[in-house]
Scaffold this motif. Structure first.
Motif, PDB file in Angstrom:
ATOM      1  N   ARG A 307       0.809  -1.220   0.000  1.00 59.40           N
ATOM      2  CA  ARG A 307       0.000   0.000   0.000  1.00 59.40           C
ATOM      3  C   ARG A 307       0.842   1.270   0.000  1.00 59.40           C
ATOM      4  N   ARG A 308       2.132   1.153   0.208  1.00 60.73           N
ATOM      5  CA  ARG A 308       2.964   2.354   0.289  1.00 60.73           C
ATOM      6  C   ARG A 308       3.140   2.991  -1.086  1.00 60.73           C
ATOM      7  N   TRP A 309       3.075   4.307  -1.125  1.00 63.68           N
ATOM      8  CA  TRP A 309       3.297   5.130  -2.313  1.00 63.68           C
ATOM      9  C   TRP A 309       2.212   4.987  -3.379  1.00 63.68           C
ATOM     10  N   VAL A 310       1.162   4.227  -3.097  1.00 65.64           N
ATOM     11  CA  VAL A 310       0.084   4.093  -4.090  1.00 65.64           C
ATOM     12  C   VAL A 310      -1.273   4.418  -3.482  1.00 65.64           C
ATOM     13  N   ALA A 311      -1.489   4.143  -2.180  1.00 65.67           N
ATOM     14  CA  ALA A 311      -2.788   4.348  -1.554  1.00 65.67           C
ATOM     15  C   ALA A 311      -2.859   5.725  -0.916  1.00 65.67           C
ATOM     16  N   THR A 312      -4.002   6.344  -1.019  1.00 67.76           N
ATOM     17  CA  THR A 312      -4.206   7.656  -0.392  1.00 67.76           C
ATOM     18  C   THR A 312      -4.875   7.536   0.959  1.00 67.76           C
ATOM     19  N   ALA A 313      -5.307   6.347   1.351  1.00 70.39           N
ATOM     20  CA  ALA A 313      -5.954   6.156   2.641  1.00 70.39           C
ATOM     21  C   ALA A 313      -5.613   4.774   3.161  1.00 70.39           C
ATOM     22  N   GLU A 314      -5.679   4.620   4.477  1.00 68.46           N
ATOM     23  CA  GLU A 314      -5.428   3.336   5.111  1.00 68.46           C
ATOM     24  C   GLU A 314      -6.641   2.424   4.937  1.00 68.46           C
ATOM     25  N   PRO A 315      -6.470   1.094   5.105  1.00 73.88           N
ATOM     26  CA  PRO A 315      -7.584   0.165   4.885  1.00 73.88           C
ATOM     27  C   PRO A 315      -8.786   0.420   5.778  1.00 73.88           C
ATOM     28  N   ASN A 316      -8.593   0.987   6.972  1.00 71.14           N
ATOM     29  CA  ASN A 316      -9.711   1.215   7.882  1.00 71.14           C
ATOM     30  C   ASN A 316     -10.487   2.481   7.560  1.00 71.14           C
ATOM     31  N   GLY A 317     -10.111   3.139   6.457  1.00 69.53           N
ATOM     32  CA  GLY A 317     -10.854   4.319   6.029  1.00 69.53           C
ATOM     33  C   GLY A 317     -10.291   5.622   6.524  1.00 69.53           C
TER      34      GLY A 317
END
Length: 487
Positions: A307-317
């Motif tokens: 998820r690093r460097w690609v996701a703008t939010a954590e899995p928990n929202g």
């Protein structure tokens, strides 16, 4: 019973032949060494001269002087190795004899039980030690200590390097001694001799370096890579150990194919765990990490790394950690199609390089094994680890890198002058128009101005520049900077 006696007699004859060959080898090497010693012309004249009694010369092309005490120590080491080898031969004879009796009791041929084991024994315990002893005797060219630190008797020869007399380990002294060209003429590169370089800290860490360099030439390297890394981190870099065979894990298996290895932890058997606190990747990914530079929180958690460097939010929202987190696609959009090769200077397992590989960008990851097998993991994921310290000049040519990324390696503890040397080296290898991605550089709030100046002094173009709070007294600095042309 007859088969058992026949097998044992056959084995006894084989062992006798091997011991005879071993004795002939020792005699031959002793005679060859004595012949080389007495055949040296420069030893004979002037034997009554005290200046000549302190040294003797090799044949043409060798060193000018010998340390006789070191020569005697080396010969003693070889004799001890040969004695240990003979003990192993006798112990193995008893061991194989016992297995032969067991095979007779189970009605299995003795030859089928012992042939493969005996072949491995010959390769590991006989042939390799004999070859190492042979190499050790051939390479006894030890520069003698010179109390005056002057030349070796030849007026045209260069002065003896004081480092030769400073170190006590035989291999270190060989390494730092100048190696003249064989024919005495300048090479195609215009050099007359070659020097083995050692860092300034090698002098300050002489005891550790002598311990590190006390190995048998041509034999297996000692299992002390952590000592070597300690020397590197202290500034004794590059390391002078060159002539031994690196050990690998006994359980090494074929790595995963590249389409599977990028986001999967390697097999535990592919890593030598003897110098780590953990004994497997499960321990590294599950242990309670403490803050520090010898560990990397979550680096061995592949679900988190994806998820690093690609996701703008954590899995928990929840929102991302801070505005200082840049996405790879946003960075590449600053120079579309121009980022092809780069360098990652971070603490991690190569996840940044893996993510960039998915975008057809080749990244070399600088890594040190700070408490965990980072370098091995990067390589087993199908990526390229560069084993180098921050004080070392990058082994890259000028104006060659499209991108340099740094995260978690340089933070507010680093000395400003050391950081200055590092940043100027990064500027050297970045091409005109190349990108410097400073990824969440952490420092104390009161030191922010000093560290900001370190990056701003190069007058790079700012694509992004973000300062966010890490805590009440600490801040993050993230920046995407473009090197200007300097023609």
């Amino acid at each position: 019973m007859v088969g058992f006696c026949f097998a044992r007699c056959r084995f006894t004859r084989l062992m006798a032949a091997m011991q005879l060959a071993l004795g002939v080898f020792v005699i031959f090497m002793s005679m060859a060494s004595l012949h080389r010693f007495y055949a040296t012309n420069s030893l004979l004249p002037g034997l009554d001269d005290p200046a000549h009694c302190a040294k003797f010369h090799t044949v043409a092309g060798g060193y000018a002087g010998f340390d006789i005490r070191a020569l005697a120590d080396r010969v003693d080491d070889v004799l001890v190795q040969l004695a240990e080898l003979q003990d192993k031969l006798e112990a193995t004879a008893l061991k194989i004899g016992k297995k032969t009796k067991k095979s007779k009791a189970r009605h299995r041929p003795a030859e089928n039980m012992t042939l493969a084991e005996f072949r491995r024994f010959l390769e590991d315990e006989v042939i390799h030690p004999l070859y190492s002893a042979h190499i050790a005797l051939r390479l006894i060219r030890i520069p003698r200590p010179d109390p005056d630190g002057g030349g070796d008797g030849d007026p045209g020869a260069p002065a003896v390097d004081p480092l030769v007399n400073f170190f006590t380990a035989e291999e270190t002294r060989k390494y730092v001694t100048a190696k003249g060209n064989r024919d005495g003429l300048p090479s195609v590169y215009g050099t007359n001799r070659t020097y083995g370089t050692v860092g300034h800290a090698c002098v300050l860490m002489r005891r550790e370096l002598d311990e590190y360099m006390s190995y048998d030439v041509g034999a297996h390297c000692p299992d002390d890579w952590d000592l070597g890394q300690r020397l590197m981190l202290g500034g004794c870099d590059p390391l002078p150990r060159r002539r031994c065979l690196a050990l690998a894990s006994k359980f090494f298996t074929r790595p995963l194919p590249i389409n599977e290895s990028l986001w999967a932890l390697p097999d535990d058997g592919n890593v030598r765990w003897s110098r780590y606190h953990c004994r497997g990747y499960r321990c590294l990914s599950a242990r309670n990490q403490r803050r520090g530079y010898d560990r990397c929180v979550g680096c061995f958690d592949m679900d988190r790394e994806k998820r690093r460097w690609v996701a703008t939010a954590e899995p928990n929202g929840t929102a991302a950690a801070s505005l200082a987190d840049f996405r790879i696609d946003d960075v590449l959009a600053a120079k579309p199609g121009e980022v092809r090769v780069g360098l990652d200077v971070s603490v991690g397992t190569g996840s940044f390089a893996a993510r960039m590989r998915e975008r057809n960008v080749t990244i070399v990851s600088a890594a040190l094994n700070l408490g965990a097998p980072f370098a091995e993991t990067i390589a087993l994921r199908g990526l390229v680890p560069l084993y180098a310290t921050m004080s070392q000049r990058l082994p890259l040519f000028d104006n060659t890198m499209d991108l340099i990324h740094t995260a978690g390696f340089f933070e507010g503890w680093v000395d400003l002058q050391l950081l200055d040397f590092v940043l100027f080296d990064w500027d050297r290898v970045l091409r005109p128009g190349g990108l410097l991605w400073v990824d969440k550089f952490a420092c104390a709030r009161k030191d922010l101005d000093d560290y900001m100046y370190m990056f701003l002094q190069f007058r790079y173009k700012k694509h992004r520049w973000v300062v966010s709070f890490k805590s009440k007294d600490e801040v993050y600095l993230s920046a995407l900077l473009e090197k200007p042309p300097r023609s």
